[in-house]
Design a protein around this motif. Structure first.
Motif, PDB file in Angstrom:
ATOM      1  N   TYR A  12      -7.173   1.019   4.754  1.00 19.13           N
ATOM      2  CA  TYR A  12      -6.982  -0.318   4.310  1.00 19.13           C
ATOM      3  C   TYR A  12      -8.505  -0.835   3.849  1.00 19.13           C
ATOM      4  O   TYR A  12      -9.349  -0.143   3.243  1.00 19.13           O
ATOM      5  N   THR A  42      -8.076  -4.474   8.390  1.00 22.84           N
ATOM      6  CA  THR A  42      -7.278  -4.553   7.197  1.00 22.84           C
ATOM      7  C   THR A  42      -7.554  -5.396   5.987  1.00 22.84           C
ATOM      8  O   THR A  42      -7.692  -4.989   4.924  1.00 22.84           O
ATOM      9  N   TRP A  56      -9.064   2.577   0.482  1.00 21.70           N
ATOM     10  CA  TRP A  56      -8.009   3.520  -0.003  1.00 21.70           C
ATOM     11  C   TRP A  56      -8.197   4.495  -1.137  1.00 21.70           C
ATOM     12  O   TRP A  56      -9.020   4.203  -2.182  1.00 21.70           O
ATOM     13  N   LEU A  66      -8.278  -6.198   1.762  1.00 19.40           N
ATOM     14  CA  LEU A  66      -6.938  -6.584   1.148  1.00 19.40           C
ATOM     15  C   LEU A  66      -6.790  -8.217   1.015  1.00 19.40           C
ATOM     16  O   LEU A  66      -6.007  -8.371   0.468  1.00 19.40           O
ATOM     17  N   MET A 122       0.839  -1.115  -0.039  1.00 17.61           N
ATOM     18  CA  MET A 122       0.021   0.253   0.012  1.00 17.61           C
ATOM     19  C   MET A 122       0.901   1.288  -0.066  1.00 17.61           C
ATOM     20  O   MET A 122       0.424   2.342   0.467  1.00 17.61           O
TER      21      MET A 122
END
Lengths: 637, 280, 99, 531
Positions: free
Chosen positions: A372, A445, A452, A375, A363
């Motif tokens: 985040y 996360t 993002w 992911l 990232m």
């Protein structure tokens, strides 16, 4: 075989020397040299380990005496090493995890033009850490102790162009120095009390007990408390914990190796190593347990509030070490489990940090978890390894965290009495919070939808899986964090391995082990549930909500830092400034004043010299008169 | 009185002589110190010295007595007077003290010194004394000569050297090296003509003035006094008297004398002040 | 009469001379006072020689005279040149000994 | 009689000084190399002394003794014990580095000024003077380390001031924030201050020396100490105390001990860095050395009597110096105050009256010499590049001159006595030695290590880290000559940190002697005491 011990340290030391002195011409191969030498030292460690295993449990202590270091009168400090089960455990952990992280860094630091230097520092750290755990007396341990401090200073401040990094590094070193006062005073006390500070005679070796018990309890308590101060500094325990959060300014591999797996656990090593002293000072032990309990809650609470993934993990580290210290404070009941948790924590926390590093890598160095999300699709390996680490740390049944932490909680209850209940309660609460904040990290996360956006330069981060050199260590560590605990606990392998050094006693627990385990499961589920309710069900806001008072306090490390800043930093600045003034005006002024007055006096005397011959003549004449008077008087008497 | 007498005893005559002349000597000394004009001081000193010469004789130092008169009162005092004349005989300096406290210090230490000295002498007083009878047996001068040329011959030679040195020194100090050739009459005349001023000889002093004195400037036809009329030496000494103030000065001098008689504090006439400034 | 009186006289003259040196500004007078002091000394010497009955005292007085003569010669020369240079014979004018 | 080795050691640099000063003005560089050669030769001689010295032999070795002023019993007596040897070698070792470091410090200024450039062309003498003076100082320091006659020691102890005065007042940094004018005035102020402080101390000592002569009848340290030891010479308590104070005052000014320290920051701040190193690393050592040799041996009882007060002053110096170092804005003044703190440690060790303390103190003198030299010389190179002594004028140097920054960091770490570097050993010994007799004072002194870390790291952070300041962006890294100066020092620091045994072996017997002079023994460990 003993001679390998020195080589164990020599290998990374050589690496550090070569890399740091070698200069630019080594830039191309520097990282490989570093990795090679650290793994060489790991190999030595394995050889020694197998050698120890080949012996029977009682004489698994190897000592190597190199040369006499500081011989002055009764003060005899040697450069000598001592390898027993305890230090062996650490050696394997340090060199193993260390080598993995070297490997990881090869990829992580690829684009940094000072990578060679970085590896030099890493090797330096390994050497110092090994010296710390292998030293045969407290003074030599002190050298390693400061050595790791230096290495961590250099590595935290590795990106020196960032003022924040430089400040963090300085802060870390200074706070550690405060702890070092404890260590040095402890050594002095040992010297004045026992006339020695070598492990052999002091703590006992090859069965027979050391002279540590002979001293009065008061002395022992003093020594123990000083050692605790040192441990607090190094292991970021309350009240000296403030540096660990800032230490996250350093590159992520550093955070993984130094500020999660190895260095910060040195405090626990110190306490367990000094078991003989602590056993003789129950009051000190109580203080240790209190510090541990407070810190594990403190760290956990802080960890809940941080949006910076590394800082959250740092809080978690603090709290886990709190567990270890708590266990160590419990005495023979807890020593073994403290070390065991230390090892397992070494695995999964390093793994978690490496995972975080890999996430940041993908990232482009974004650390805010609120940016985040989702992911897991983009970096599967990271996701899996991180997830395993997550399960391990919250103590999911069967994974290593489960075994070690569970044992500690049991031991806490087993201490018995009210403090047993209180400590146990804290430990349980801590477990709950751990589950909460780790779940939070996990959810923010890897789950939910992506949050993002393009950064300042406007180019969208496109998360991608990290290169092989980074994923392999993560995988290995994930294995460790899954199986280590089970491997250790089945048949109490670890207990039997370590018992000869630390001793062990089963306290009489008011509650059965099963109850404790169940309780742990319950709080775990609760913690996870709350976290899921907050972060799994509804979308995570990108800008942090104001949050409750506790949240805000936790974001600011429960105002610990502000306190330090106001009291110590500001106060110190005022003190120094006023002192500078005093020195200039008062101390200097007195002198200058004298000079001035003398000058004035002489100026007045000078008037007598008016240059008229006649007035000189008068004085001559008067002098003559006086002379006559004198002679007459002489003759009269 | 006869030599024999002076040799071993002191007669009442000597006593009388001592008391009389001694008083004179002291008075002379005091005058030397307190006279305003150097000339007067010099004369008083000469007097004292003569008295001392007499005392020498009385003490059997005949040679010294004579030398005292010849050398001191004869040569040295004359030298003094000569210098005084050079500096300006009329120059009278005020006794007003300029250095603060100097006079009191001087007097105090002087008194102290004197008293102590006399006390010391009285302390060491010896009653009887051996006269110079045998010392002067074959003449005082011979006795001295014998000593000078035997015992004190080196000191004597050295004094000779000293005298020579002193002479040379005096010459060196007073002699002024002439840088350029002295101008002849003719050259001077030509110079005067070339400069074009005072082609005629300088006017005489006191001309057209009521006082016909050398140190008074002559008045030019328009009545302004002209420095040129006074001789160069006086001009340098600054001893020019001013025509205009002359009458007043006389008056002042008169008053002053009167006052001095009445022993009042002297108010100093301006011209005296001026001259004394010059003498300083 | 006791010749010690001569000594008393000498002392008196010497003191007067000294005081004169101290209170007079005119270099010439100062000089005279010095001469006066010298003479007082001479008187003392002569008296001594008479007391002790030998001529050494007179010799000393003799030398004193010679020295005094030399001194006067030089001293007066100095005064003259001083007067030439600064048109004054006051000792206070030459107060260059001041720093 | 044998070859007078000690005299030679002191005389060689003196000769060197004369010859260097005599070099014609134009041959400037010849003078430099001549001075360097002589300093190296002196080092060689010092090493010979070291080799010839037998640690287990008699107390004073290689002694020389000639009658000098017979009427006053003044003898030209030289001799070295372990402490002396260590310090002589240290001095001889540091001077070549100082000369090398100051290679260009006394060169004529390259300014547009025609008159100056004509100077540069020919008649510029100060260069010769600079190096000659340094050698002169070396000679005097060495001989005062060797003198075993109080009078001889006193003479050179005082004579040292003269060359130092000219070194401080005559040669300053090339550039100065307030211009050359202000610089020169401040320089002369500093020089005069240095001179006055030390002269006052010296005068008081002179009185004490005379007093000692009146009491003892001669000046010979060995004789008096012996007489004191076996009781043939006993002083009245008050006499001894007064004499002790007289000596101690002078040494405390030189050392310098709080509150007599204020000359040091000025002197070190205004003089060129090699001279600053000369002051703090070499000259000041004479003060602490003399405390150990003269105060303790001549006046054992008085020393014991004064110990508490002195210890308190020493602790104040430690903390106070460190705190002020934190508050400084000028690199050199910072190092100066740090030195004050370190001298506090040395004095603490001396008067703790334990073998650890005194060995530590002696070791500390050596190590502090080396570490300060390292730090200060690197700082000097830094200053000479930027032309400013203010910390605020630097920043991010680490990026443009990594080697310089690295050496600077190592010097700093040595100053904060990081374990593994030489100063740690001595500092810890001092602390232990103090602690075993005066725990409270030991603990307070221990806080000095935190402050040391504070000022060192703050200095490093402000100058070396952070974003690169435009003024320093073009700064060149260390040159060969400079590296030649710094590298050996750093190697020495590390070696003595890992293996200080050679030094301690030489020092220990002397320390034991001194302790026996003051009739002190190390306290027993509690456990054995209990048994």
């Amino acid at each position: 075989m003993e001679n390998l011990i020195a080589l164990l340290i020599a290998a990374p030391l050589l690496g550090a020397a070569v890399l740091l002195v070698g200069g630019r011409r080594l830039d191309a191969v520097g990282h490989w040299i570093g990795t090679l030498l650290s793994s060489v030292s790991f190999v030595f460690g394995v050889i020694l380990f197998s050698d120890l295993l080949s012996r029977d449990a009682e004489d698994r202590t190897l000592t190597q005496h190199l040369f006499s270091w500081i011989p002055v009168g009764g003060f005899q400090a040697d450069v000598a090493f001592r390898l027993d089960q305890l230090s062996m455990t650490f050696v394997l952990l340090i060199t193993g995890v260390g080598s993995l992280i070297h490997l990881y860094s090869v990829g992580y630091m690829e684009h940094d033009e000072r990578r060679r230097r970085f590896f030099g520092y890493l090797n330096l750290f390994l050497a110092a850490m090994l010296l710390l755990v292998l030293a045969d007396n407290y003074l030599l341990l002190y050298v390693g102790w400061e050595g790791v401090g230096l290495a961590s200073y250099l590595l935290i401040g590795f990106w020196q162009h960032k003022p924040s990094a430089a400040t963090a590094a300085k802060k870390a070193f200074l706070v550690n120095r405060v702890g070092d006062i404890g260590l040095s005073i402890a050594i002095m006390l040992m010297f004045t009390t026992f006339g020695t500070f070598a492990f052999g005679p002091l703590l006992g070796a090859e069965g027979e007990p050391g002279i540590a018990g002979d001293a009065s309890e008061g002395r022992l308590t003093a020594i123990a408390l000083m050692l605790l101060l040192a441990a607090c500094g190094k292991s970021a325990q309350v009240p000296l914990q403030s540096w660990l959060g800032d230490a996250m300014e350093g590159p992520t591999p550093v955070s993984a190796l130094i500020h999660a797996a190895t260095m910060v656990t040195a405090g626990v090593y110190l306490i367990v190593r000094s078991a003989a002293i602590f056993n003789g000072a129950p009051d000190a032990q109580l203080v240790v347990t209190v510090v541990g309990a407070v810190t594990l809650l403190f760290g956990a609470i802080v960890g809940c509030a941080k949006d910076d993934i590394k800082k959250a993990l740092a809080g978690s580290t603090m709290s886990q070490i709190g567990y270890m210290v708590l266990a160590a404070g419990l005495g023979p009941i807890g020593y073994v489990f403290a070390i065991m948790h230390l090892v397992t924590h070494g695995f999964f926390k390093a793994g978690l940090f490496l995972g975080a590093g890999s996430v940041m890598h993908g990232m482009n160095d974004e650390v805010d978890m609120r940016k985040y999300g989702g992911l897991r699709k983009y970096m599967p390996i990271t996701f899996v390894t991180f997830g395993l680490g997550y399960l391990a740390i919250i103590g999911f049944p069967g994974l290593s965290g489960f075994f070690s932490k569970d044992k500690i909680i049991e031991a806490a209850f087993a201490k018995g009495g009210t403090e047993g209940w209180i400590l146990g309660g804290c430990a349980l609460l801590g477990a709950a919070i751990t589950a909460y904040y780790m779940t939070r990290v996990m959810l923010m996360t890897f789950f939910g939808e992506k949050r993002w956006q393009p950064d300042a330069e406007g180019h969208e981060p496109h998360p991608h899986e990290s290169p092989r050199s980074m994923t392999i260590p993560m995988i290995v560590l994930a294995f460790g964090s899954v199986f280590a605990g089970g491997f250790f606990s089945i048949g109490d392998r670890f207990l039997h391995w370590l018992e000869p050094v630390t001793g062990h006693s089963h306290g009489d627990s008011p509650v059965s082990a099963l109850t404790v385990t169940l309780a742990t499961m319950v709080v775990l589920v609760v913690g996870v549930a709350i976290a899921y309710a907050q972060y799994g069900r509804r979308p995570v806001p990108i800008v942090a909500p104001r949050g409750s008072l506790l949240t805000r306090a936790a974001r600011r490390d429960l105002f610990q830092d502000d306190f330090n800043h106001v009291v110590l930093v500001r106060g110190g600045e005022h003190l120094t400034r006023s002192l500078v003034y005093v020195d200039h005006t008062l101390v200097d002024g007195v002198v200058n004043g004298t000079a001035a007055s003398v000058g004035g006096l002489s100026g007045r005397l000078r008037r007598v010299q008016n240059g008229f011959a006649r007035s000189y003549a008068v004085s001559m004449f008067g002098g003559a008169a006086v002379l006559i008077a004198a002679t007459l008087l002489m003759r009269a008497v | 009185m006869s030599a024999q007498l002076a040799a071993y005893s002191t007669s009442t005559g000597e006593a009388v002589q001592f008391w009389v002349l001694g008083t004179v000597a002291v008075i002379g000394a005091l005058c030397t110190v307190f006279m305003k004009r150097a000339v007067h001081s010099a004369l008083c000193l000469a007097g004292t010295m003569i008295v001392l010469a007499v005392f020498y004789l009385a003490n059997g130092a005949y040679f010294l007595g004579i030398v005292q008169i010849v050398v001191y009162t004869g040569a040295i005092m004359m030298l003094f007077l000569f210098v005084v004349m050079l500096v300006g005989v009329t120059a009278a300096d005020s006794l007003k003290e300029t250095i603060k406290g100097q006079r009191w210090l001087a007097l105090v230490s002087g008194l102290g010194f004197g008293i102590l000295l006399i006390a010391g002498i009285g302390n060491a007083s010896l009653t009887e004394f051996s006269g110079l009878a045998e010392a002067n047996a074959n003449g005082n001068v011979e006795g001295l000569a014998a000593l000078i040329f035997t015992k004190y011959v080196f000191a004597f030679e050295i004094t000779g050297a000293l005298l020579i040195t002193a002479t040379v020194g005096a010459m060196v100090l007073t002699h002024r090296e002439r840088t350029e050739r002295a101008k002849t009459q003719r050259e001077l005349a030509e110079l005067r003509v070339r400069e074009g001023k005072h082609v005629p000889p300088l006017p005489a002093p006191g001309v057209y003035a009521r006082h016909n004195a050398v140190d008074i400037q002559g008045l030019l036809p328009d009545g302004t006094p002209s420095e040129l009329t006074v001789s160069k030496t006086l001009r340098e000494r600054g001893q020019i008297r001013d025509v205009s103030t002359e009458a007043m000065n006389d008056l002042k001098a008169l008053e002053q004398r009167a006052e001095e008689r009445l022993e009042r504090a002297a108010i100093e006439p301006p011209h005296l002040k001026r001259t004394e400034e010059a003498s300083k | 009469m006791n010749p010690v009186n001569y000594l008393y006289l000498a002392a008196l003259l010497f003191t007067i001379g000294a005081t004169g040196v101290l209170i007079r500004r005119n270099a010439i007078v100062v000089f005279m006072c010095i001469e006066l002091m010298l003479n007082a000394c001479n008187l003392a010497f002569v008296t001594f020689s008479r007391m002790h009955g030998n001529l050494d005292g007179q010799i000393i007085a003799f030398f004193t005279m010679v020295v005094a003569a030399a001194e006067v010669v030089v001293g007066l020369a100095i005064i003259v040149s001083l007067f030439r240079s600064r048109h004054s014979a006051s000792v206070d004018d030459a107060s260059l000994m001041k720093l | 009689m044998s070859f007078p080795l000690l005299t030679a050691t002191a005389a060689l640099p003196a000769i060197g000084a004369v010859l260097t000063a005599a070099v014609p003005a134009a041959r400037r560089n010849a003078a430099k190399s001549l001075a360097l050669v002589f300093s190296l030769a002196t080092l060689a001689l010092a090493i010979v002394v070291l080799v010839r010295f037998d640690p287990d032999g008699g107390r004073y070795q290689l002694t020389e003794s000639h009658s000098w002023i017979a009427d006053f019993g003044v003898r030209y007596e030289l001799g070295v014990d372990g402490i002396g040897v260590a310090l002589v070698v240290l001095t001889a070792l540091l001077i070549p580095f100082i000369i090398l470091a100051g290679w260009h410090d006394a060169d004529p200024l390259e300014t547009g000024d025609a008159s100056l450039s004509s100077y540069a062309a020919g008649r510029w003498r100060p260069t010769q003077g600079f190096f000659a003076l340094i050698l002169a100082v070396e000679a005097m320091v060495i001989i005062s380390f060797e003198a075993t006659d109080v009078f001889v020691f006193y003479i050179f102890f005082e004579a040292m001031l003269i060359p130092m005065y000219f070194l401080i007042g005559g040669f300053g940094d090339r550039a100065h924030e307030h211009g050359e004018e202000a610089a020169s005035t401040q320089r002369s102020y500093a020089a005069v201050k240095f001179l006055l402080y030390n002269l006052v101390g010296g005068l008081i000592m002179l009185a004490a020396v005379i007093g000692l002569y009146v009491v003892a009848g001669n000046f010979s340290l060995t004789e008096i100490a012996e007489a004191r030891a076996n009781g043939t010479l006993d002083m009245a308590t008050n006499t001894e105390r007064w004499l002790f104070l007289g000596f101690f005052f002078a040494f405390a000014v030189k050392a310098p001990l709080w509150p007599l320290h204020t000359w040091l920051p000025n002197a070190m701040g205004e003089s060129t860095t090699p001279v600053a190193v000369l002051i703090t690393a070499v000259v000041d050592k004479v003060g602490t050395f003399a405390m150990l040799r003269f105060c303790l041996q001549l006046f054992p009882e008085a020393s014991k009597w004064a110990t508490p007060a002195i210890l308190v002053l020493a602790v104040i110096s430690i903390i106070y110096g460190a705190l002020l170092a934190v508050g400084q804005r000028d690199i050199k003044r910072l190092v100066a105050y740090a030195s004050i703190s370190h001298f506090g440690f040395i004095i603490l060790g001396i008067f703790a009256m334990t073998s650890q303390g005194q060995s530590g103190a002696t070791l500390y003198m050596v190590n502090h010499g080396i570490s300060t030299a390292a730090l200060m010389l690197v700082a000097g190179f830094l200053i000479s590049r930027r032309g400013s002594r203010l910390i605020a004028d630097y920043g991010g140097v680490q990026k443009v001159a990594p080697v310089l920054a690295g050496t600077f960091l190592i010097g700093g770490l040595a100053t904060l006595s990081l374990p593994g570097l030489a100063p740690f050993v001595s500092e810890f010994l001092v602390l232990v030695g103090t602690f075993e007799r005066y725990p409270a004072i030991g603990i307070v002194a221990t806080f000095g290590i935190v402050l040391a870390a504070l000022y060192t790291l703050v200095l490093y952070q402000r100058t070396m880290t952070g974003p690169v300041k435009p003024e320093v962006s073009a700064m060149p890294d260390l040159r060969a000559r400079e590296l030649l100066v710094v590298a050996p020092l750093i190697v020495l620091l590390i070696f003595l940190g890992v293996y200080p045994k050679p030094v301690t072996d030489i020092v220990d017997p002397a320390v034991k002697q001194t302790l026996s002079d003051v009739h002190k023994k190390d306290p027993q460990p509690e456990v054995e005491a209990a048994k």
